[in-house]
Design a protein around this motif. Sequence first.
Motif: not given
Lengths: 422, 428, 394
Positions: A265, A291, A294
């Motif tokens: 990430v 993910y 974010g």
Amino acid sequence: MSTAIKDRSSERQKRMLAEYFDALADAPATGRKVVYTFVPGNLTELIENFGLLPVLPEINALQNGMRGRTGDYIHAAEKHGHSEDVCTYVKADIGMLKAGNIGPTGKPLPKPDLLLLSYTGCFTFLKWFELLRKEYDCPVVMLHVPYQGDGVVTPDMRAYVANQIRDKLIPELEKLSGRKFDPDRLREALKRSAAAEDDLVYVLESAKHKPSPIDAYFGGVYYIGPIFTAFRGSQDAVEYYHELREEVDDRIASKLGPVTPDGEVHTEKYRIVTEGPPNWTSFREFWKMFYSEGAVVVASTYTKVGGLYDRGFRHDPHHPLETLADYCMGCYTNLNLPSRINLIESYMREYEADGLLINSVKSCNSFSAGQLMILREIEARTGKPGGFIESDLVDPRYFSAANIKNRLESYFQMIEARRQRA
Amino acid sequence: MDLFIGIDLGSTTTKAVAVDEHGAVLGRGITNSRSNYDVAAQVAREEALTNVRFEVLARRLRDGMPDAARVESQLLAAYRLECFLGALSRLEDHCRRDLENPRFDNDRYAMLEALERILGGVRDDAVQVFSEPARSDFFRDLAGASFIEHAAEIARNGGPAFDRLVGLFDRNIIPVENETETRGFHQLLIAAAGRVAGAPALAALIDDVARTRLHELRSVGTGYGRVRLPFPKECIRSEILCHGLGAHLMFPQTRTVLDIGGQDTKAIQLDANGVVTSFQMNDRCAAGCGRYLGYIADEMNIGLQDLGPLALGARRRVRINSTCTVFAGAEFRDRLAAGQAREDIVAGLHRAIILRAMSLLARSGGIHNEFTFTGGVARNPAAVKALREVAEENYGKLTLNIAPDSIYTGALGAAHFALRDVAVKEAA
Amino acid sequence: MTTDLQTDPLTAVVARATELYEDVELQSVRDWKARGEGRKAIGFLPIYVPREVIHAAGALPVGIMGGGDQLEIVRGDSYFQSYICHLPRSVIEMAVSGRLDALDGFLFPSICDVIRNLSGMFQMLKGQKYVHYLDLPQNFDPELGGRFYRHELRTVADAIGRITGTAVNDERLRRSIRTYNVNRAAIRELLALRIEQPWLVPTTEYYVMLRAGYLLPPDEHTSLLHEYLEHARSSNRRPLDNIRVLVRGAFCEQPPLALLRTIERAGCYVVDDDFVLGSRFIPDAIDETGDPWEALSQAFLKHSLPTASKYDEANNAADLLVQRVRDVRADGVLLMAPSFCDPALLDQPMLAGALDKADIPFTSFKYSEDTGQFQVIREQAGTFADAIKLWGKA
């Protein structure tokens, strides 16, 4: 899991698990006796003290869920008269049994010689082992772990559990194994438990860094694996957590984000606290919904079901039976609702989270009943937005990807919109 | 002229709204979502753009034409008629091609003759239909009703069987819906102007308006099908955010929004700027959504739009505990058998739906003044009555807003997000 | 109506009990409190709490059994997901709407995870009132579970004593045990009459008579039972061609009266059941002479009925069910469980297995306390009864 986290520690964990399932498959040949028990309140060090092998049915169910087998198992159990309404771990387990008891790694699981009903934080456990007793016709030992109804562990509660271990459980284990209880061996194991627990806590708390080097939910379930299951008190676990800690340190030093199946990430946009277990049948897909936006989970309550180490508890070799009692009573689902709310609130603050996301699973009323109140209370106390999605542990029928993705996106965008306003 | 477009791709209808740089609504479009989301989005968007041009035209007309209002409305009706006739001739093409199929070898001539007579009748009806306020926005509905009527008559009088004729329509309406009009705005409007007294003189103005360049600065997509839109990720917004903002724009004092659609229910809390602070959606089962009323209407063999008025005639309060769509019919029959009055039961069902919605509202943080109700069920007077009652019993006196065009709420919010995105980018 | 009541004492006593059953506002508790200065009432949830302890502290034990099908749920649903049973929704509804305001404290005995967590929700909602989770032991060794339980009982007694201002001592507790022993005897009589002549005790009447004991002080309830028994015995009700069934699974969330009526009208006399189970969870008299704490503890550990929420240590709960079917001469069993009730539904395959093996006919269905649709159950129970009448099995 190997593609998810390709670190040395994960390779080690994979090896540990393979050896463990091999030992289980070989148990009929080697003559090792087998004790089935549950993750919350598991007494691994004590089971090991008698040379017995633990089997954890929830772990089998969730591993089978990740491998896409539970849909059929649940269907089979429902055909045998199990209700659609009840816990799918139980049904996945019964279904697996009916299908020949082949474990998640494809090797057969041994029958239990004893069902150790560590009755902690979940009523379903009780029915689960009553059901297995009918299937296997083997003895059950009930270890009643009182609930922290008033938010505390009283000396009487501790004595009740410790006395059950001393007067009932240990004699049963001695009888089963033909071995005498070895207190020194237990103390040594508890010492190793505490060492591993120190490192686990270090890893979990590393999420306080920005960016967080770990995902404390989707990654977290791998990190808790050894200590919540068959390995607590072992040298393997000590080494695993030591290694994991070093890896996390490296990530912190390089300011790296968590590792996911699609790489790292890069931008941590949302710091989330989660409540409730994950969904296992669509685990990867579910994770990706985080993910890809974010979103990083910085703290989770699920990673406390097998012990609440980050609030200070350590296994204490000086008071072996009392410490086991305290351990059992301190597992997350054995906390009352006000304590759970306080814990989540402190996570929200300590980990500087943007919001609380509840994954409410149909199977698990121990988690789920009251979650809507938790949601409102946390929103009121922290002023941070709460999100609520519904799925299940291992029943693929209850994971509606489009629905959940829709809600998660709305939730993350809401956090963003509120942030812009502020 | 600069435009910002919002497109709301819902499960049953797709809506588009175009706003100018001040956020004023210039045009709107709506169509069935169908199986093809891309076409639905395109159709709705084009309709919105057409309406933008009409808006421009109307503004110009209002500058100095004595009977501007009449001309404007007749021109719009004539334009719609032209579009309708265009679609009808495409339908005819498809039907004719269909009739070349060997399965019509035995009655091709009779079918062709019947088709011509039916479509002639539909064409004549259309002239009448478009001189009155439209009953539906959708070609399928308008053409279908008329087609069936004429087909029935032909069948009655010894023509091909009704089923065969209607089958022709059912098969060929689908490709028609997935095509768009080939003539441009200019061509269509000139044709329309020929039908309106005093309008042919407007040719120069029409030319001018048709030539106005509509510059779409940005589009934002939303709704359940939003991921299917061919938009970059940053141009897609959650329908919750869009719906909240849209409600705020329609009623700026809105703090709580309830939306009950066919398949889902949403409760949204807003701050003073229309930013969503909390939301809840119904869980995976559709209990208590608009669909539930649909089942009941089917069970009673009446139209969905007649359900609310029927419930308003209730004299007694009947408590219905289940809003499960699966059991809706059974419960209804059970109660009728127990001697309860139809209108009382139906009123009870409305209240049950509203109670479900109340729990969602409570989960999201309650009801705060002002309270805005949107979605298909907001058009049902009995649902509105029940909502007002239950809301006020629990949260005190409230201002309850219901916009007649609340179906565009999400698209309006999306259009404003498009506007804001550009403003933010320019500021940066 | 009034003339009816005057002319028919049986109708009058049933009407009195029905009125209590329908009292979701707990008006009867408010009235009872108003009749004496400083009176306190303590609510408890299903299945079992030792009411003797509450009674000994001078408080009125009040059963909180949910809102049945009479309560409109406005706010309760916002606290629970759709896959959780109905009882906690109506209990929360009653709490947030002020209907439970007459109660001065709440006991949540261990039943399942939902009721357990509900205790925490009450702690959040009713912060100023006494809310306690009563952890009934699942270890039945008097030295282990017994010791723990006796301590729990004393803790509860102390807390309630502080609320009422009357400390529970051994003598008071013995007296309360005696009071409830008399009540238990009356309930046994009711159960026995129903087994012998079920047509004299319609299921709905039986049910409201039991439920009355969850609102009335025990003495009053005992008198009401005696009155009912006297009139029921001397009524001229005639037996119908019904089968005799035993009901299991309804120990927590209660079926609505209309459902009980449906079952009976479909041709089934209910001759044994687990409705309002707490009122006869300990069927026989508790020792009135020795250490009362020990007596209550022994009663629970050794003499309470098997039920799904209690660990089946002896591994004989299913066999006891079979035995019970024979004892009450039931023709078949209705396994009726509330939707989403984990204990009852997880128990069902085990009970069903034992019934199958013993060749006892059974049928199963789900309900909720506010079930409003009976068509399916009516047909199911009716078919079950007909099949047994025709072939002796379903």
